[in-house]
Scaffold this motif. Structure first.
Motif, PDB file in Angstrom:
ATOM      1  N   HIS A   1     -32.288 -11.748  -0.709  1.00  0.00           N
ATOM      2  CA  HIS A   1     -31.945 -11.105   0.570  1.00  0.00           C
ATOM      3  C   HIS A   1     -31.145  -9.815   0.395  1.00  0.00           C
ATOM      4  O   HIS A   1     -31.438  -8.821   1.041  1.00  0.00           O
ATOM      5  CB  HIS A   1     -31.199 -12.076   1.503  1.00  0.00           C
ATOM      6  CG  HIS A   1     -31.926 -13.356   1.738  1.00  0.00           C
ATOM      7  ND1 HIS A   1     -33.078 -13.426   2.493  1.00  0.00           N
ATOM      8  CD2 HIS A   1     -31.691 -14.616   1.288  1.00  0.00           C
ATOM      9  CE1 HIS A   1     -33.516 -14.663   2.514  1.00  0.00           C
ATOM     10  NE2 HIS A   1     -32.702 -15.417   1.784  1.00  0.00           N
ATOM     11  N   THR A   2     -30.109  -9.841  -0.389  1.00  0.00           N
ATOM     12  CA  THR A   2     -29.383  -8.632  -0.735  1.00  0.00           C
ATOM     13  C   THR A   2     -28.869  -8.786  -2.157  1.00  0.00           C
ATOM     14  O   THR A   2     -28.552  -9.895  -2.596  1.00  0.00           O
ATOM     15  CB  THR A   2     -28.213  -8.358   0.219  1.00  0.00           C
ATOM     16  OG1 THR A   2     -27.550  -7.149  -0.206  1.00  0.00           O
ATOM     17  CG2 THR A   2     -27.198  -9.496   0.216  1.00  0.00           C
TER      18      THR A   2
ATOM     19  N   SER B   1     -21.833  -8.042  -2.635  1.00  0.00           N
ATOM     20  CA  SER B   1     -22.324  -9.202  -1.881  1.00  0.00           C
ATOM     21  C   SER B   1     -21.886 -10.497  -2.551  1.00  0.00           C
ATOM     22  O   SER B   1     -21.190 -10.496  -3.575  1.00  0.00           O
ATOM     23  CB  SER B   1     -23.851  -9.139  -1.757  1.00  0.00           C
ATOM     24  OG  SER B   1     -24.467  -9.193  -3.035  1.00  0.00           O
TER      25      SER B   1
ATOM     26  N   ARG C   1     -28.357 -16.533  -2.365  1.00  0.00           N
ATOM     27  CA  ARG C   1     -28.183 -15.231  -1.712  1.00  0.00           C
ATOM     28  C   ARG C   1     -27.146 -14.396  -2.446  1.00  0.00           C
ATOM     29  O   ARG C   1     -26.124 -14.920  -2.891  1.00  0.00           O
ATOM     30  CB  ARG C   1     -27.757 -15.412  -0.252  1.00  0.00           C
ATOM     31  CG  ARG C   1     -27.573 -14.112   0.507  1.00  0.00           C
ATOM     32  CD  ARG C   1     -27.089 -14.324   1.934  1.00  0.00           C
ATOM     33  NE  ARG C   1     -26.908 -13.053   2.619  1.00  0.00           N
ATOM     34  CZ  ARG C   1     -27.861 -12.402   3.283  1.00  0.00           C
ATOM     35  NH1 ARG C   1     -29.066 -12.950   3.380  1.00  0.00           N
ATOM     36  NH2 ARG C   1     -27.626 -11.235   3.862  1.00  0.00           N
TER      37      ARG C   1
ATOM     38  N   CYS D   1     -29.173  -1.376   1.738  1.00  0.00           N
ATOM     39  CA  CYS D   1     -30.027  -1.032   2.880  1.00  0.00           C
ATOM     40  C   CYS D   1     -29.598   0.338   3.391  1.00  0.00           C
ATOM     41  O   CYS D   1     -29.270   1.224   2.600  1.00  0.00           O
ATOM     42  CB  CYS D   1     -29.958  -2.112   3.947  1.00  0.00           C
ATOM     43  SG  CYS D   1     -28.286  -2.506   4.488  1.00  0.00           S
TER      44      CYS D   1
ATOM     45  N   GLU E   1     -23.902  -7.313   4.014  1.00  0.00           N
ATOM     46  CA  GLU E   1     -24.562  -8.474   4.587  1.00  0.00           C
ATOM     47  C   GLU E   1     -25.987  -8.201   5.032  1.00  0.00           C
ATOM     48  O   GLU E   1     -26.768  -9.136   5.243  1.00  0.00           O
ATOM     49  CB  GLU E   1     -23.754  -8.999   5.786  1.00  0.00           C
ATOM     50  CG  GLU E   1     -22.346  -9.468   5.430  1.00  0.00           C
ATOM     51  CD  GLU E   1     -22.349 -10.637   4.446  1.00  0.00           C
ATOM     52  OE1 GLU E   1     -23.348 -11.388   4.415  1.00  0.00           O
ATOM     53  OE2 GLU E   1     -21.358 -10.797   3.717  1.00  0.00           O
ATOM     54  N   CYS E   2     -26.358  -6.935   5.208  1.00  0.00           N
ATOM     55  CA  CYS E   2     -27.698  -6.627   5.716  1.00  0.00           C
ATOM     56  C   CYS E   2     -28.767  -7.058   4.713  1.00  0.00           C
ATOM     57  O   CYS E   2     -28.505  -7.236   3.523  1.00  0.00           O
ATOM     58  CB  CYS E   2     -27.821  -5.128   5.999  1.00  0.00           C
ATOM     59  SG  CYS E   2     -27.719  -4.109   4.509  1.00  0.00           S
ATOM     60  N   ASN E   3     -29.987  -7.200   5.206  1.00  0.00           N
ATOM     61  CA  ASN E   3     -31.108  -7.542   4.344  1.00  0.00           C
ATOM     62  C   ASN E   3     -31.483  -6.306   3.532  1.00  0.00           C
ATOM     63  O   ASN E   3     -31.921  -5.299   4.082  1.00  0.00           O
ATOM     64  CB  ASN E   3     -32.298  -8.006   5.192  1.00  0.00           C
ATOM     65  CG  ASN E   3     -33.472  -8.446   4.340  1.00  0.00           C
ATOM     66  OD1 ASN E   3     -33.307  -8.802   3.173  1.00  0.00           O
ATOM     67  ND2 ASN E   3     -34.661  -8.423   4.919  1.00  0.00           N
TER      68      ASN E   3
ATOM     69  N   PRO F   1     -33.845  -5.826   0.568  1.00  0.00           N
ATOM     70  CA  PRO F   1     -34.792  -6.432  -0.384  1.00  0.00           C
ATOM     71  C   PRO F   1     -34.925  -5.666  -1.688  1.00  0.00           C
ATOM     72  O   PRO F   1     -35.121  -6.281  -2.742  1.00  0.00           O
ATOM     73  CB  PRO F   1     -36.108  -6.458   0.397  1.00  0.00           C
ATOM     74  CG  PRO F   1     -35.935  -5.472   1.509  1.00  0.00           C
ATOM     75  CD  PRO F   1     -34.486  -5.452   1.845  1.00  0.00           C
TER      76      PRO F   1
ATOM     77  N   ASN G   1     -32.757   0.042   6.571  1.00  0.00           N
ATOM     78  CA  ASN G   1     -32.712  -1.278   7.183  1.00  0.00           C
ATOM     79  C   ASN G   1     -34.135  -1.728   7.512  1.00  0.00           C
ATOM     80  O   ASN G   1     -34.960  -0.925   7.955  1.00  0.00           O
ATOM     81  CB  ASN G   1     -31.878  -1.244   8.466  1.00  0.00           C
ATOM     82  CG  ASN G   1     -30.400  -1.132   8.167  1.00  0.00           C
ATOM     83  OD1 ASN G   1     -29.916  -0.068   7.764  1.00  0.00           O
ATOM     84  ND2 ASN G   1     -29.680  -2.216   8.346  1.00  0.00           N
TER      85      ASN G   1
ATOM     86  N   GLY H   1     -38.219  -0.246   5.441  1.00  0.00           N
ATOM     87  CA  GLY H   1     -37.613  -1.233   4.548  1.00  0.00           C
ATOM     88  C   GLY H   1     -38.324  -1.299   3.208  1.00  0.00           C
ATOM     89  O   GLY H   1     -39.540  -1.069   3.120  1.00  0.00           O
TER      90      GLY H   1
END
Length: 441
Positions: A45-46, A51, A58, A132, A139-141, A143, A316, A326
């Protein structure tokens, strides 16, 4: 620093196959393996440097443990030929890092099998952290499928395949962290390499090597950019750089010689892929981990796809006006990553099995003459078969001519030094050739 200490030890083990068989090595690099690695990395996810480090599913901690465990598995499959370790240090607050943070690189070392060459090191890297749209959003996704799961997956695949072979020199495969915050992981490892006097002959970084389609739809699946630095952008040039400049050698410092070598090796062993040598440190407004090595005095270059699609970098994940943004796996060309990885593999194998570049290469300037006399110090490797003088017109980016001169430390070429750029390479009995060295006056 375990990986640094390991480089100083001799821990030979039986080879599984003949490392000279470069076509066999290239044939074993697989798209399905690279695809699985990219999807696994995206699944965390990140991988933002700040993170989560405790979760098993995660964040950057889970990602680095997966990379470490996978490389350990590759080591087991190759009878322990890879030494896998974490390289850890605490980075003080700075650019894009608001508080002190632990930076963790994952390192796999394939020890060279030749006592005369094992302390000579070739480094290949990709960075496994991701971001992102906001540098501070942990916390953002994010990838990071192309930037830079593509490079990390390629380096892991190289470790998987190449650990089954023996090479004269040592190859170090690194998944680097902290790149997006300021190349911190690479700076830390390169600084330790300088501290420990490691003999790094070449460093290749693979960053954004996953997309062969530009934002306007153009496809270039058989080209890759190779960024090679020239004169360091510093206030005052060193005495050595001044000597290059006085003699027209501004395109012949070590990183450009490495790039020239890469182009030659690729043409010989993997002509399917065209390597575009670009005389720049990196792209405008961007930078990669090779820069950390350049700044420490090592020859280092960057591989990157020919045309970037910025909708799929540092964005994002969202759909806006019907356009998907993304850095997602669906925009990655896995066969393209395979081809870039094959260029890397050919270069790593050929360079690790070649002699070291000649040292103390000088050009005689005692009198006016239309001949060119060059001298150097003999290599120490026992399998050196001779030396090669190469030359090109002053406006040519690549070597155009060569003459093998045998096991000597001086050669005279009946051409004027005023009209050509010259270099010296070392050869061995197996046909491997070192990067060239420019003769200083």
């Amino acid at each position: 620093m375990r990986h640094i200490l390991f480089l100083l030890m001799f821990a030979a083990s039986a080879s599984i196959a003949n490392a000279q068989d470069i076509p066999t090595i290239l044939s074993q690099i697989r798209a399905d393996s690279i695809r699985a690695s990219v999807h696994t990395l995206v699944g965390f996810h990140t991988r933002h440097t700040l993170s989560d480090t405790l979760s098993d599913t995660r964040g950057i901690g889970a990602a680095r443990r997966w990379i470490y465990n996978t490389l350990q598995r590759y080591s087991t499959q190759s009878n322990g030929r890879l030494d896998v370790s974490y390289h850890r240090f605490t980075q003080a607050p700075g650019r894009r890092i608001p508080q002190a943070a632990e930076i963790v690189n994952v390192v796999a070392t394939l020890r060279g099998s030749s006592p005369a060459s094992a302390n000579r090191i070739i480094v290949v890297s990709g960075h496994y952290d991701s971001i992102c749209g906001s540098q501070s959003d942990v916390e953002c996704n994010a990838p990071g499928a192309n930037d830079d799961a593509s490079g990390t997956a390629a380096v892991m695949e190289l470790a998987r395949v190449m650990s089954n072979y023996q090479f004269d020199a040592t190859i170090v495969f690194i998944a680097v962290a902290g790149e997006e915050q300021g190349l911190y992981g690479a700076h830390g490892w390169a600084a330790d390499a300088v501290r420990d006097s490691l003999d790094i002959q070449a460093m290749l970084t693979n960053d954004i090597i996953g997309n062969s389609t530009a934002d306007d739809g153009r496809k270039e699946p058989y080209r890759v950019r190779l960024f090679a630095d020239g004169i360091p952008p510093v206030k005052e040039n060193s005495v050595m750089v001044q000597a290059y400049l006085r003699t027209g050698g501004e395109n012949d410092l070590p990183s450009r010689q490495l790039a020239r070598h890469i182009v030659e090796v690729s043409k010989k062993h993997y002509p399917e892929m065209h390597v575009d040598m670009i005389y720049r440190r990196d792209r405008y407004l961007r930078g990669g981990d090779h820069i950390a090595f350049i700044e420490k005095g090592f020859a280092a270059v960057r591989f990157s796809e020919p045309n970037e699609n910025y909708r799929h970098q540092h964005q994002n994940v969202r759909v806006e006006d019907g356009v998907q943004y993304g850095d997602l796996p669906e925009f990655v060309d896995f066969e393209y990553i395979v081809r870039v990885a094959k260029v890397n593999a050919a270069v790593l194998a050929a360079t690790a099995n070649a002699p070291a570049s000649p040292k103390n290469v000088t050009m005689e300037l005692r009198s006016l003459t239309n001949n060119t006399t060059i001298r150097w110090v003999a290599n120490t490797e026992p399998d050196v078969s001779g030396y090669r003088i190469v030359w090109r017109e002053t406006t040519s980016p690549v070597w155009q001519h060569h003459q093998d001169v045998g096991l000597v430390t001086e050669a005279t070429i009946p051409l004027s030094k005023d009209n050509y750029i010259f270099g010296v390479q070392a050869l061995n009995h197996r046909g491997f050739v070192s990067p060239a060295v420019y003769p200083l006056p």
